[in-house]
Each structure stands twice: as structure tokens, then as C-alpha cells.
Enzyme design. Sequence first.
Site, PDB file in Angstrom:
ATOM      1  N   HIS A  52      34.072   3.043   6.925  1.00 49.55           N
ATOM      2  CA  HIS A  52      34.064   2.129   6.065  1.00 49.55           C
ATOM      3  C   HIS A  52      32.865   1.534   5.619  1.00 49.55           C
ATOM      4  O   HIS A  52      32.117   1.824   6.342  1.00 49.55           O
ATOM      5  CB  HIS A  52      34.633   0.281   5.833  1.00 49.55           C
ATOM      6  CG  HIS A  52      35.006   0.022   7.472  1.00 49.55           C
ATOM      7  ND1 HIS A  52      33.105  -0.622   8.018  1.00 49.55           N
ATOM      8  CD2 HIS A  52      35.092  -0.510   8.440  1.00 49.55           C
ATOM      9  CE1 HIS A  52      33.169  -1.056   9.121  1.00 49.55           C
ATOM     10  NE2 HIS A  52      34.506  -0.880   9.444  1.00 49.55           N
TER      11      HIS A  52
HETATM   12  P1  TYD Z   1      37.710  -3.589  11.225  1.00 48.73           P
HETATM   13  O1  TYD Z   1      36.222  -4.525  10.842  1.00 48.73           O
HETATM   14  O2  TYD Z   1      38.668  -3.382  10.478  1.00 48.73           O
HETATM   15  O3  TYD Z   1      37.545  -2.905  12.576  1.00 48.73           O
HETATM   16  P2  TYD Z   1      36.686  -1.629  12.528  1.00 48.73           P
HETATM   17  O4  TYD Z   1      35.873  -1.585  11.431  1.00 48.73           O
HETATM   18  O5  TYD Z   1      36.296  -1.072  14.012  1.00 48.73           O
HETATM   19  O6  TYD Z   1      37.854  -0.613  12.777  1.00 48.73           O
HETATM   20  O7  TYD Z   1      38.673  -5.372  12.150  1.00 48.73           O
HETATM   21  C1  TYD Z   1      39.799  -4.877  12.449  1.00 48.73           C
HETATM   22  C2  TYD Z   1      40.950  -6.771  12.088  1.00 48.73           C
HETATM   23  O8  TYD Z   1      39.916  -7.406  13.140  1.00 48.73           O
HETATM   24  C3  TYD Z   1      40.360  -6.807  10.741  1.00 48.73           C
HETATM   25  O9  TYD Z   1      41.662  -7.570  10.368  1.00 48.73           O
HETATM   26  C4  TYD Z   1      39.470  -8.222  10.751  1.00 48.73           C
HETATM   27  C5  TYD Z   1      38.716  -8.361  12.822  1.00 48.73           C
HETATM   28  N1  TYD Z   1      37.113  -8.766  12.639  1.00 48.73           N
HETATM   29  C6  TYD Z   1      36.911 -10.053  13.223  1.00 48.73           C
HETATM   30  O10 TYD Z   1      38.569 -11.381  12.609  1.00 48.73           O
HETATM   31  N2  TYD Z   1      36.098 -10.036  13.355  1.00 48.73           N
HETATM   32  C7  TYD Z   1      34.787  -9.522  13.853  1.00 48.73           C
HETATM   33  O11 TYD Z   1      33.647  -9.550  13.604  1.00 48.73           O
HETATM   34  C8  TYD Z   1      35.674  -8.099  13.091  1.00 48.73           C
HETATM   35  C9  TYD Z   1      34.761  -6.992  13.405  1.00 48.73           C
HETATM   36  C10 TYD Z   1      36.573  -7.900  13.082  1.00 48.73           C
END
Ligand code: TYD
Length: 135
Positions: A52
Site C-alpha cells: 500500500h
Molecule cells: P496494516 O497497516 O494493513 O499492516 P501492514 O501494512 O503491515 O501489512 O495493518 C494491519 C491491521 O492492523 C489493520 O487492520 C489495521 C491495524 N492497525 C492498527 O489498528 N493500528 C496501527 O497503528 C496499524 C499500523 C495497523
Amino acid sequence: MSLQQVKLLDLPKILDERGNLSFFQNEDHIPFNIKRVYWIYDVPGGEHRGGHAYKDLQEVIIALSGSFDVVLNDGKEERKFTLNRSYYALYVPKMIWRHIDNFSTNSLAFIATDKNYDGEQYIRNFESYKQMINE
Ligand code: TYD
């Protein structure tokens, strides 16, 4: 935004026979004020994270333990940064597509950002991302 703005920051390193210490603090070592930190751990072999871009959010990514690859793409070119030292921080500005893979066993990715979590910040489709940067 382009890969030109991405920087590998060399953090302070206090070498000591009792063990080394590194740190960063607002305004001195990274180009934004920290609002939130999160970390990624226990990543099963072969998994990847991210995939992303953020509309308006900057971050630094540090391999506190182990190693992993951060693959960045600005819509024109792609660059891979292998992080494996806890005193290097990869600065990623807003609107850069990224994913993280090749996590070693027990690796720990530590990320500091300038904004609280907001799902609206995410662009999760690469084609939409490319459209947005060309607008
Ligand atoms: P995401 O940012 O999509 O993970 P990555 O980019 O590492 O694959 O986040 C995964 C899940 O965690 C998503 O449901 C949102 C949650 N999340 C939070 O609640 N707070 C945060 O600070 C982050 C980074 C993610």
C-alpha cells in the site's frame, strides 16, 4: 513524491563494551515529529506485509532485530532496501508504494510515523495509486 526523497538515515550509535545503544528523537534525527509507533513481529516464513501507499503520512522503518527487505515503488521505478542493522532508519515519505518481505526468523520491524492510525490514509490498489500520482 519520488524515490529521490527516500533516505537511509544513519542513527546515533553509542558503542559500549556493555552493549551498544542507538536512539532517535523528534526534530534531531528524523524529518518529522513522531505521533505513533508500531512494530511487526512473529512473521511466518515467506509472508509479506504492506502492499500500500499512504496519502499523507511519513514513516521511518528500522530492523530492530534480524533482517527484511523494504521494496519501494514511486510509480516509475522500484528500489529494494535490505535492512539488517538497528542503527539505520529508512525514511519513506508519503505517496510511495511499499511492501516488506523476506523477513528472517525472529525479525522485528519497528516503524515510527507522524500520524495516528487512520484507515482512510491507505491506498491499497496499485493501479489506483498510479492514477493518483499522475493526476
Ligand atoms: P496494516 O497497516 O494493513 O499492516 P501492514 O501494512 O503491515 O501489512 O495493518 C494491519 C491491521 O492492523 C489493520 O487492520 C489495521 C491495524 N492497525 C492498527 O489498528 N493500528 C496501527 O497503528 C496499524 C499500523 C495497523
